[in-house]
Every structure is written in C-alpha cells, then in structure tokens.
Design a protein around this motif. Structure first.
Motif, PDB file in Angstrom:
ATOM      1  N   ILE A   1      -9.527  14.186   8.593  1.00 26.88           N
ATOM      2  CA  ILE A   1      -9.572  12.819   8.067  1.00 26.88           C
ATOM      3  C   ILE A   1      -8.203  12.380   7.573  1.00 26.88           C
ATOM      4  O   ILE A   1      -7.461  13.147   6.964  1.00 26.88           O
ATOM      5  CB  ILE A   1     -10.609  12.709   6.927  1.00 26.88           C
ATOM      6  CG1 ILE A   1     -12.017  12.944   7.482  1.00 26.88           C
ATOM      7  CG2 ILE A   1     -10.547  11.346   6.245  1.00 26.88           C
ATOM      8  CD1 ILE A   1     -13.105  12.879   6.439  1.00 26.88           C
ATOM      9  N   PHE A   2      -7.895  11.131   7.821  1.00 27.75           N
ATOM     10  CA  PHE A   2      -6.649  10.512   7.383  1.00 27.75           C
ATOM     11  C   PHE A   2      -6.951   9.483   6.296  1.00 27.75           C
ATOM     12  O   PHE A   2      -7.874   8.676   6.432  1.00 27.75           O
ATOM     13  CB  PHE A   2      -5.987   9.821   8.586  1.00 27.75           C
ATOM     14  CG  PHE A   2      -4.966   8.781   8.239  1.00 27.75           C
ATOM     15  CD1 PHE A   2      -3.704   9.152   7.827  1.00 27.75           C
ATOM     16  CD2 PHE A   2      -5.261   7.434   8.331  1.00 27.75           C
ATOM     17  CE1 PHE A   2      -2.754   8.197   7.514  1.00 27.75           C
ATOM     18  CE2 PHE A   2      -4.322   6.467   8.032  1.00 27.75           C
ATOM     19  CZ  PHE A   2      -3.061   6.861   7.619  1.00 27.75           C
ATOM     20  N   GLY A   3      -6.199   9.545   5.176  1.00 27.06           N
ATOM     21  CA  GLY A   3      -6.268   8.486   4.175  1.00 27.06           C
ATOM     22  C   GLY A   3      -7.338   8.638   3.121  1.00 27.06           C
ATOM     23  O   GLY A   3      -7.966   7.646   2.730  1.00 27.06           O
TER      24      GLY A   3
ATOM     25  N   GLY B   1       0.831  -1.201   0.000  1.00 24.91           N
ATOM     26  CA  GLY B   1       0.000   0.000   0.000  1.00 24.91           C
ATOM     27  C   GLY B   1       0.865   1.251   0.000  1.00 24.91           C
ATOM     28  O   GLY B   1       2.090   1.188  -0.142  1.00 24.91           O
ATOM     29  N   ARG B   2       0.224   2.424   0.216  1.00 22.29           N
ATOM     30  CA  ARG B   2       0.911   3.700   0.059  1.00 22.29           C
ATOM     31  C   ARG B   2       1.100   4.463   1.376  1.00 22.29           C
ATOM     32  O   ARG B   2       1.374   5.663   1.364  1.00 22.29           O
ATOM     33  CB  ARG B   2       0.118   4.579  -0.917  1.00 22.29           C
ATOM     34  CG  ARG B   2      -0.053   3.967  -2.308  1.00 22.29           C
ATOM     35  CD  ARG B   2       1.218   4.017  -3.101  1.00 22.29           C
ATOM     36  NE  ARG B   2       1.542   5.377  -3.528  1.00 22.29           N
ATOM     37  CZ  ARG B   2       2.675   5.726  -4.133  1.00 22.29           C
ATOM     38  NH1 ARG B   2       3.612   4.825  -4.327  1.00 22.29           N
ATOM     39  NH2 ARG B   2       2.887   6.974  -4.502  1.00 22.29           N
ATOM     40  N   LEU B   3       0.988   3.779   2.498  1.00 19.47           N
ATOM     41  CA  LEU B   3       1.136   4.462   3.786  1.00 19.47           C
ATOM     42  C   LEU B   3       2.605   4.511   4.215  1.00 19.47           C
ATOM     43  O   LEU B   3       3.035   3.871   5.175  1.00 19.47           O
ATOM     44  CB  LEU B   3       0.286   3.787   4.859  1.00 19.47           C
ATOM     45  CG  LEU B   3      -1.234   3.859   4.670  1.00 19.47           C
ATOM     46  CD1 LEU B   3      -1.943   3.282   5.883  1.00 19.47           C
ATOM     47  CD2 LEU B   3      -1.684   5.286   4.421  1.00 19.47           C
ATOM     48  N   SER B   4       3.369   5.283   3.462  1.00 20.97           N
ATOM     49  CA  SER B   4       4.771   5.507   3.763  1.00 20.97           C
ATOM     50  C   SER B   4       5.213   6.715   2.958  1.00 20.97           C
ATOM     51  O   SER B   4       4.389   7.407   2.358  1.00 20.97           O
ATOM     52  CB  SER B   4       5.619   4.269   3.405  1.00 20.97           C
ATOM     53  OG  SER B   4       6.952   4.425   3.862  1.00 20.97           O
TER      54      SER B   4
ATOM     55  N   ARG C   1      -5.038  12.153  -0.408  1.00 17.08           N
ATOM     56  CA  ARG C   1      -4.757  13.119   0.654  1.00 17.08           C
ATOM     57  C   ARG C   1      -4.491  12.356   1.948  1.00 17.08           C
ATOM     58  O   ARG C   1      -5.389  11.712   2.497  1.00 17.08           O
ATOM     59  CB  ARG C   1      -5.945  14.071   0.847  1.00 17.08           C
ATOM     60  CG  ARG C   1      -6.259  14.931  -0.378  1.00 17.08           C
ATOM     61  CD  ARG C   1      -5.229  16.013  -0.571  1.00 17.08           C
ATOM     62  NE  ARG C   1      -5.572  16.898  -1.670  1.00 17.08           N
ATOM     63  CZ  ARG C   1      -6.313  17.985  -1.545  1.00 17.08           C
ATOM     64  NH1 ARG C   1      -6.794  18.321  -0.358  1.00 17.08           N
ATOM     65  NH2 ARG C   1      -6.579  18.743  -2.592  1.00 17.08           N
ATOM     66  N   ARG C   2      -3.272  12.452   2.449  1.00 21.82           N
ATOM     67  CA  ARG C   2      -2.915  11.698   3.648  1.00 21.82           C
ATOM     68  C   ARG C   2      -3.612  12.237   4.889  1.00 21.82           C
ATOM     69  O   ARG C   2      -4.078  11.487   5.743  1.00 21.82           O
ATOM     70  CB  ARG C   2      -1.395  11.745   3.849  1.00 21.82           C
ATOM     71  CG  ARG C   2      -0.603  11.030   2.786  1.00 21.82           C
ATOM     72  CD  ARG C   2      -0.807   9.534   2.855  1.00 21.82           C
ATOM     73  NE  ARG C   2      -0.488   8.994   4.157  1.00 21.82           N
ATOM     74  CZ  ARG C   2       0.741   8.766   4.592  1.00 21.82           C
ATOM     75  NH1 ARG C   2       1.774   9.015   3.815  1.00 21.82           N
ATOM     76  NH2 ARG C   2       0.945   8.273   5.796  1.00 21.82           N
TER      77      ARG C   2
END
Length: 338
Positions: free
Chosen positions: A256-258, A55-58, A288-289
């Motif tokens: 909001i996150f993610g 995934g893209r959480l980095s 948008r993180r």
C-alpha cells in the motif's frame, strides 16, 4: 497604461503556452498501472517539504515528478517512456544494470544516480530529463529529433532506486521547474508557493486533467503458500492463483502507498464457506509512504476446505467523527487437490 499591461500579459501568456506543452512521459494507464508517488518539493526551507497541493507527497529538496509502476512484473513486461514534448536528444546514458540499490549499495551508483537516462532539449531554454530507464532500452542517439509521444526507452531499475519508476525532471535555463505550477511568464519566477493561484502548468490540458492527485493507493496484493518479503512480492515471486492442498500455510499480503497516521488496516482471509478464518486490524501512528503487510493462516489438525479463498483488505481513515473506507477490495486464490 493599464491596457498596455493587459496586452503585454496576454502576449507573454501566449508565448508561455506555446513554449512547452507536456504530455504524460510514460505509457501507462495513470491511476491503474502507475501513479505519481513523489512531486516537486515546493518548500524553500531546509528539512521541510510539501507538494504543489500543500500535501506531503515529496521529500526535502526533491525537484522531479516520479511515476511509479505498481509492480516489478510490469517492468519485466515492458513499459515505454516517451518524449513529453518534441525536441532534440541532448544527452544519453545507457549500459547500467537493472538492480535494486538495496542490493548493491548507493556507493555503486555514486555520480550516476539517474541511472540510464535521456535529456531532451526543447524550445526557449526548457529541457526534460528521464531517469532510471531499463538497460539497453534507449532507442535514440544524441542529435536525434523526437516528436511528442515518441518512444525513447522503457522504465527500468537503474541508478539509485529500489523499485521501477520514471523520475521526470523539467528545467528552464538550468533551473528545475515544477510542471504542475510552471514559471510566471511575466516575472520569470519559478518558485511558486504551494497555495498560489498564480500558476501556469506546463502540462497540456488533457494531461493536466488526467494526472489527478492520488494520496493513497493499493499497489498490489496476493496470496502465497510461503512467508513473503516485500522485495520478492513486488517482483511477483509470491503471487499465486492456485495453492495445493498439502500446503502448510496460506498467506495474504498487500502493498500500500500513502498510509496516514491514524489509519487502520484490516486484513482478512475468508474460506469457501464464507467463514473468516483469519483477520487482523493494525493501527498506524505514523505516516507510511510505502508499506508492505501480510497475515497468515497455518494449517493444523483441521482439514482445508477446497475451493476459492478470498483475501480482503480494508484501509479506514477518520473523517470527522467516523472511520471511512479509503480502500475496500478483495482478491482470491483457489485451493486444489495435489
């Protein structure tokens, strides 16, 4: 020969399992009070990043696991940071102020980006590092032995950060390791691809199960009688349970996150009669993180209706041919006489 290799594999695996057995390094209700918002970057390519799930959480070349609090209010109340496993305190830095880098600039913390921090030396070359701790909260000194789960400090806002979180790093012989995939006990390889099934997580079984992957989450929301800004809202400055009758506006905000490209965010304000007095739907064309949004209702000639006003947030995401709710929840504020 095959039997010998099998026995060696078992022996290596057992040594590996006993070497490090990490618990969650922050005393919070994971998924409720805190979430992981950045994982270890598994990609070895420049300007390309991916977490352990692909995934893209980095972000590019990030080698830590970041536990974020939902609001600054939690930090002020005090959230303990604990030793992820037993070991000896090898390094401490304290005395840096808890202040957003957005206000002081990155140059002010150059060379001390970790902020107030602690490093613990564990068995077999492993170390864990805990960054961005609260000024004056560190409870140990270099040379102290700490047990797994023992308090070493509190989450703060020191170093290169603009919101309270714990940056947690694991290393083996000086090289960072992803605690979700670990290192191969036979080859010693630490660069495990995100799609690999050959993983050796460093978390203990209970923690591994507890740390579910959360890609999107409502961090916090609230009402205000003033136009809010993100920093102030995250610090709790725009959270009202009661709004007075003479207020000119009513604002409902969300953090909001993610958010993912293609998502639609719908915000609504509903009066005590059940009428939707304000609603807006906002589409997103980019990921948008961390995103702050609000809508407002301005009091004009009509009189306010006294009572409970509801703020409703809906985040919709395309699944197949349908838009489905990822977030669908409410909060409220009471409008009362002066």
């Amino acid at each position: 020969m095959r039997k010998l290799l099998a026995v060696l594999s078992v022996l290596f695996y057992n040594v590996h399992v006993s070497a490090l057995d990490l618990g969650i390094p922050i005393a919070c209700d994971y998924g409720e009070d805190c979430i992981i918002f950045n994982y270890y970057d598994k990609s070895v390519e420049a300007d390309v990043y991916t977490d352990h799930t692909c995934g893209r959480l980095s972000y590019d070349n990030h080698k830590s696991t970041d536990f974020m609090l939902r609001s600054h209010t939690q930090m002020k109340d005090g959230v303990n940071v604990v030793a992820a496993d037993s070991g000896t305190i090898a390094f401490i830095r304290d005395g840096m102020s808890d202040i957003s880098v957005d206000l002081i600039g990155e140059e002010a913390v150059r060379g001390s980006e970790c902020g107030n921090g602690v490093i613990i030396d564990h068995k077999r070359g492993y170390k864990t590092e805990y960054c961005h701790l609260m000024n004056g909260s560190i409870t140990k000194k270099v040379g102290d032995y700490v047990e797994k789960g023992e308090i070493i400090g509190q989450v703060g806002l020191s170093g290169i950060t603009s919101f309270p979180y714990l940056e947690f790093t694991v290393s083996l012989n000086g090289q960072p390791v992803d605690p979700f995939t670990g290192d191969n006990p036979i080859t010693g390889e630490i660069n495990v691809p995100c799609d690999s099934l050959d993983i050796y997580p460093l978390w203990d079984k209970q923690t591994e199960k507890r740390l579910e992957y959360i890609a999107t989450s409502l961090l916090t929301m609230g009402f205000s009688e003033k136009v809010p800004h993100s920093q102030g809202a995250r610090e709790g400055k725009f959270s009202r349970k009661i709004i007075k009758y003479d207020s000119k506006i009513m604002v409902f905000w969300v953090d909001i996150f993610g958010i993912v490209a293609g998502d639609q965010l719908k915000l609504s304000i509903i009066n005590p009669r059940g009428d939707v007095i304000k609603t807006e739907t906002r589409p997103f064309t980019k990921n948008r993180r961390h995103n702050f949004q609000f809508i407002g209702y301005k009091h004009k000639d009509t009189k306010w209706v006294l009572g409970k006003y509801i703020g409703k947030v809906e985040l919709l995401r395309k699944e197949g041919n349908e838009m489905e709710h990822v977030i669908n929840t409410t909060t409220f504020v009471e409008l009362v006489k002066n």
